[in-house]
Design an enzyme around this catalytic site. Structure first.
Site, PDB file in Angstrom:
ATOM      1  N   CYS A 131      73.431  -9.776 -88.945  1.00 23.72           N
ATOM      2  CA  CYS A 131      72.152 -10.426 -88.668  1.00 23.72           C
ATOM      3  C   CYS A 131      72.044 -11.034 -87.265  1.00 23.72           C
ATOM      4  O   CYS A 131      71.873 -10.296 -86.303  1.00 23.72           O
ATOM      5  CB  CYS A 131      71.854 -11.446 -89.762  1.00 23.72           C
ATOM      6  SG  CYS A 131      70.113 -11.879 -89.858  1.00 23.72           S
ATOM      7  N   ARG A 149      59.155 -14.297 -92.724  1.00 20.96           N
ATOM      8  CA  ARG A 149      60.526 -13.792 -92.756  1.00 20.96           C
ATOM      9  C   ARG A 149      60.652 -12.616 -93.730  1.00 20.96           C
ATOM     10  O   ARG A 149      59.912 -12.528 -94.706  1.00 20.96           O
ATOM     11  CB  ARG A 149      61.490 -14.920 -93.141  1.00 20.96           C
ATOM     12  CG  ARG A 149      61.411 -16.124 -92.213  1.00 20.96           C
ATOM     13  CD  ARG A 149      62.458 -17.158 -92.547  1.00 20.96           C
ATOM     14  NE  ARG A 149      63.814 -16.667 -92.337  1.00 20.96           N
ATOM     15  CZ  ARG A 149      64.396 -16.591 -91.133  1.00 20.96           C
ATOM     16  NH1 ARG A 149      63.754 -16.967 -90.050  1.00 20.96           N
ATOM     17  NH2 ARG A 149      65.618 -16.139 -91.024  1.00 20.96           N
ATOM     18  N   HIS A 188      73.527  -9.498 -95.413  1.00 28.78           N
ATOM     19  CA  HIS A 188      74.420 -10.600 -95.777  1.00 28.78           C
ATOM     20  C   HIS A 188      74.836 -10.352 -97.223  1.00 28.78           C
ATOM     21  O   HIS A 188      74.623  -9.305 -97.778  1.00 28.78           O
ATOM     22  CB  HIS A 188      73.666 -11.934 -95.753  1.00 28.78           C
ATOM     23  CG  HIS A 188      73.221 -12.398 -94.424  1.00 28.78           C
ATOM     24  ND1 HIS A 188      74.031 -13.091 -93.564  1.00 28.78           N
ATOM     25  CD2 HIS A 188      72.014 -12.314 -93.807  1.00 28.78           C
ATOM     26  CE1 HIS A 188      73.335 -13.419 -92.493  1.00 28.78           C
ATOM     27  NE2 HIS A 188      72.127 -12.964 -92.601  1.00 28.78           N
TER      28      HIS A 188
HETATM   29  N1  GLN Z   1      67.711 -16.142 -86.385  1.00 27.29           N
HETATM   30  C1  GLN Z   1      67.628 -14.804 -86.759  1.00 27.29           C
HETATM   31  C2  GLN Z   1      66.368 -14.410 -87.501  1.00 27.29           C
HETATM   32  O1  GLN Z   1      65.833 -15.194 -88.296  1.00 27.29           O
HETATM   33  C3  GLN Z   1      68.888 -14.457 -87.526  1.00 27.29           C
HETATM   34  C4  GLN Z   1      68.962 -15.029 -88.921  1.00 27.29           C
HETATM   35  C5  GLN Z   1      70.220 -14.646 -89.667  1.00 27.29           C
HETATM   36  O2  GLN Z   1      71.289 -14.452 -89.071  1.00 27.29           O
HETATM   37  N2  GLN Z   1      70.130 -14.631 -90.980  1.00 27.29           N
HETATM   38  O3  GLN Z   1      65.910 -13.315 -87.304  1.00 27.29           O
END
Ligand code: GLN
Length: 244
Positions: A94, A128, A195
Site C-alpha cells: 500500500c 476511500r 493488506h
Molecule cells: N495513505 C495511502 C492512501 O490512503 C496509503 C494507505 C495505506 O497504506 N493503507 O492511499
C-alpha cells in the site's frame, strides 16, 4: 541449517492492518523448512547492510507516516534499485507500494516524491477504496488466486503500458477501481494494495519468497508444508467474495 535475514523498513511507521504478520509468516514457514530466519528492523536514517540481507519488506502507512519516510526512502534509491535489478525479493504494501512510483499526491495537495523506480503516479481522493479483494496473479508461470484486504484513498495509474501488474482484479478495487490492475510485479518485487496480511492467506506467495531467498543462497527447500488451514482460510474469503 541456513540463516536468512529479512529487513523490515520503518517498522514503527509503515505497518498497518497486520502487515507485520507477513514477516511472522515468512519467519515461521522458513523455520518449518528447517532454517533460521531473523527480522532486522531498519529505521529512519539507519544504513542497510545489503550483504547480510535476503529480502526487504515495507508495509503500509497513512499519509502522515508516508510524509515522514519518503525523503529517507528517496535517499536510498540507487542502492535499492540495484538490488531489485539483481533479483532481491521485495514486498511493498500500500503506502510503500505508492512510494515506488513517481510520486504520491495526497488529497490535501502535499506531493511526496517517490523512488521513481516505475512510471506510475498515485493521486489521493476523498472517498476511500475499502474492502476484501480477490485477484488472479501469475507466480512462476502458474495462475493463482490471491485474497486480501484493501483500504486506500490513493488511485495508482500506470503511465507505461509495459508495466506488469501483480494481478488482475476479480472482486474489489485494486490500483484505481477502474482498470482492474492490482499492484506491480518486477523481477522478485511485488508491490500491492493487499493488506490483511497478505502472506498467511496466500501461502503460494509466501513460498515463492522463501524459495527465492533460498535459491539466492544456493539452497533448495525440499520439504512440503501442510497448508490445510491456510488454504481453508483462503478458500473461505474467496467463496465469500464470489458470492457477493
Ligand atoms: N495513505 C495511502 C492512501 O490512503 C496509503 C494507505 C495505506 O497504506 N493503507 O492511499
Amino acid at each position: 541449517m541456513a540463516g536468512f535475514v529479512i529487513a523490515h523498513m520503518y517498522p514503527d511507521l509503515l505497518n498497518l492492518y497486520g502487515d507485520r504478520g507477513n514477516l511472522l509468516c515468512l519467519q515461521q514457514r522458513m523455520r518449518w523448512h528447517g532454517h533460521d530466519c531473523r527480522i532486522k528492523n531498519i529505521r529512519l536514517g539507519e544504513k542497510i547492510e545489503y550483504a547480510g540481507i535476503d529480502m526487504i519488506f515495507m508495509g503500509g502507512g497513512s499519509d502522515r507516516e508516508q510524509g515522514l519516510v519518503y525523503r529517507d526512502l528517496v535517499g536510498r534509491s540507487d542502492e535499492f534499485m540495484a538490488h531489485i535489478e539483481d533479483g532481491m525479493p521485495v514486498l511493498c504494501i500500500c503506502g510503500a507500494y505508492q512510494l515506488l512510483g513517481i510520486s504520491y499526491i495526497a488529497v490535501d495537495g502535499q506531493v511526496m516524491e517517490g523512488l521513481k523506480f516505475f512510471n506510475y503516479l498515485t493521486r489521493g481522493a476523498k472517498n476511500r477504496l475499502i474492502g476484501n479483494v480477490l485477484i488472479k496473479a501469475c507466480i512462476e508461470g502458474e495462475e493463482i488466486s490471491v485474497v486480501g484486504f484493501e483500504n486506500h484513498g490513493g488511485r495508482t495509474c500506470f503511465e507505461d503500458d509495459s508495466l506488469q501488474p501483480f494481478g488482475m482484479v476479480i472482486k474489489g478495487y485494486g490500483n484505481n477501481g477502474e482498470d482492474k490492475k492490482e499492484g506491480i510485479k518486477y523481477n522478485n518485487l511485488i508491490g500491492t494494495y493487499l493488506h490483511g496480511p497478505l502472506l498467511p492467506k496466500n501461502p503460494g506467495i509466501a513460498d515463492y519468497y522463501l524459495k527465492t531467498m533460498a535459491s539466492r543462497q544456493g539452497i533448495e527447500l525440499n520439504s512440503r508444508l501442510d497448508d490445510y488451514i491456510e488454504n481453508m482460510a483462503h478458500e473461505q474469503v474467496k467463496k465469500k467474495l464470489l458470492a457477493t
